[in-house]
Enzyme design. Sequence first.
Site, PDB file in Angstrom:
ATOM      1  N   SER A 179       9.100  18.930 -95.019  1.00 32.88           N
ATOM      2  CA  SER A 179       8.158  18.257 -95.915  1.00 32.88           C
ATOM      3  C   SER A 179       8.786  17.140 -96.737  1.00 32.88           C
ATOM      4  O   SER A 179       8.094  16.206 -97.117  1.00 32.88           O
ATOM      5  CB  SER A 179       7.498  19.278 -96.838  1.00 32.88           C
ATOM      6  OG  SER A 179       8.477  19.990 -97.568  1.00 32.88           O
ATOM      7  N   HIS A 207       2.751  19.455 -92.013  1.00 32.44           N
ATOM      8  CA  HIS A 207       2.795  17.988 -91.926  1.00 32.44           C
ATOM      9  C   HIS A 207       2.650  17.458 -90.496  1.00 32.44           C
ATOM     10  O   HIS A 207       2.693  16.257 -90.278  1.00 32.44           O
ATOM     11  CB  HIS A 207       4.081  17.461 -92.556  1.00 32.44           C
ATOM     12  CG  HIS A 207       4.142  17.768 -94.019  1.00 32.44           C
ATOM     13  ND1 HIS A 207       3.536  16.988 -94.965  1.00 32.44           N
ATOM     14  CD2 HIS A 207       4.680  18.816 -94.686  1.00 32.44           C
ATOM     15  CE1 HIS A 207       3.717  17.517 -96.160  1.00 32.44           C
ATOM     16  NE2 HIS A 207       4.410  18.633 -96.023  1.00 32.44           N
ATOM     17  N   LYS A 239      -3.970  18.384 -96.043  1.00 28.84           N
ATOM     18  CA  LYS A 239      -3.154  17.191 -95.821  1.00 28.84           C
ATOM     19  C   LYS A 239      -3.887  16.280 -94.827  1.00 28.84           C
ATOM     20  O   LYS A 239      -4.886  15.698 -95.183  1.00 28.84           O
ATOM     21  CB  LYS A 239      -1.751  17.620 -95.398  1.00 28.84           C
ATOM     22  CG  LYS A 239      -1.054  18.259 -96.622  1.00 28.84           C
ATOM     23  CD  LYS A 239       0.250  18.931 -96.368  1.00 28.84           C
ATOM     24  CE  LYS A 239       0.800  19.408 -97.715  1.00 28.84           C
ATOM     25  NZ  LYS A 239       1.678  20.558 -97.618  1.00 28.84           N
TER      26      LYS A 239
END
Length: 395
Positions: A179, A207, A239
């Site tokens: 991350s 991610h 995200k």
Amino acid sequence: MPWRNELRAEQERRRRQQLWRTRPSINSPQGTRIKRDDRHLVNFCSNDYLGLANSPELIAAMAGAAHTWGVGSGASHMVCGHMASHHALEEELAAFVGAERAILFSTGYMANLAIPAAFLDRNDLVLEDRLNHASMIDAGLLSRAKMIRYQHCDIAQLKNLLRENTARRKMVMTDAVFSMDGDQAPIELLRGATARHGALLVLDAAHGFGVLGANGAGSLASLDQHPGRNVLMVGTLGKAAGSFGAFVAGDDIYIETLLQHARPYIYTTALPPAVAETTRVALRIIAKDSWRRETLSSHIRHFRSGAASLGLTLPASQTPIQPILLGDETSALEASRLLEEAGLMVTPIRPPTVPQGSSRLRITLSALHTVDDIDRLLESLGSSAFRRVSRAAKQ
Ligand SMILES: *Cc1c(COP(=O)(O)O)cnc(C)c1O
């Protein structure tokens, strides 16, 4: 009461060490253009990689679903909060990543927190990459298993640890995309090592989900693989998916164990159903809009080649996370302040989020940035003021 004086002293120490944290106050929706207090800035620090958080389709989906399903889910999944929206989303998530089954969690933090404690007890072992996200570190500590952290992506060390430990059950947890650095775990090697030692591999795709793989299903998909056998995948939905929540995907036997035993699943209110409905629409957009991933890749290449020609050394990251390592905290704060003066928002990242001496700017790119935005960022990174700060930084 010694409390107040002690707390004040701790806070003063934190300030002195340049570790004081504040929350930038955002006065606009998320996007590549953002308003911080009264200032308009180009945003280079969001995880909204595909630009979905404020997309008209998702706004319409959420508004419409609120009319149909109301706002609150009213209860936990086990009681009466598990609504058709959650169930449909779980099925669609499983299909999306090619797993037998998926289970929805309220946040990625909770999903990670749930996993080791649901599968392991004090006779067991959990191995974690040194640079894992805090939620996995906390998860290892919360479980009663013995936790050992191996050097970043050091598969030789991991193999030794797996070989020499006689624990009943062994679990390996790792970020798939790290991350704070943007580099990727060596998934093939991890699969090989864990399979050989009968260990369960937990890949946190926070991610990579939405960003990697042809349809955006994440790191495994980019290798033509999917969760199953001894591999569980954690995906987060706040995200790239632009929504909120998280899921764990894998074989039914593992997912059912989470449903039966995971305390952060059982003892919390289910997500608002409109959030689940919004994510269902996000999944369709992620699969369909390959232009978002293509634009993002092209921005990543453009940024990296621009940074290289400025003489900046970037870690080997092919993802939208492009950190510029500075070292000490003061330099990271100063670098961020300089960029803000130029109209760019890049928050500094300091310990304990990253290891001591590796404070940095964590630049993130979005499919909705323009080439101009990136050129503006590069121009600021190449300015004499920025160079002065980065030269003076103590790594
Ligand atoms: C953001 C993040 C999480 C936490 O997900 P939330 O849904 O924000 O709680 C977990 N793991 C990694 C690697 C992350 O970056």
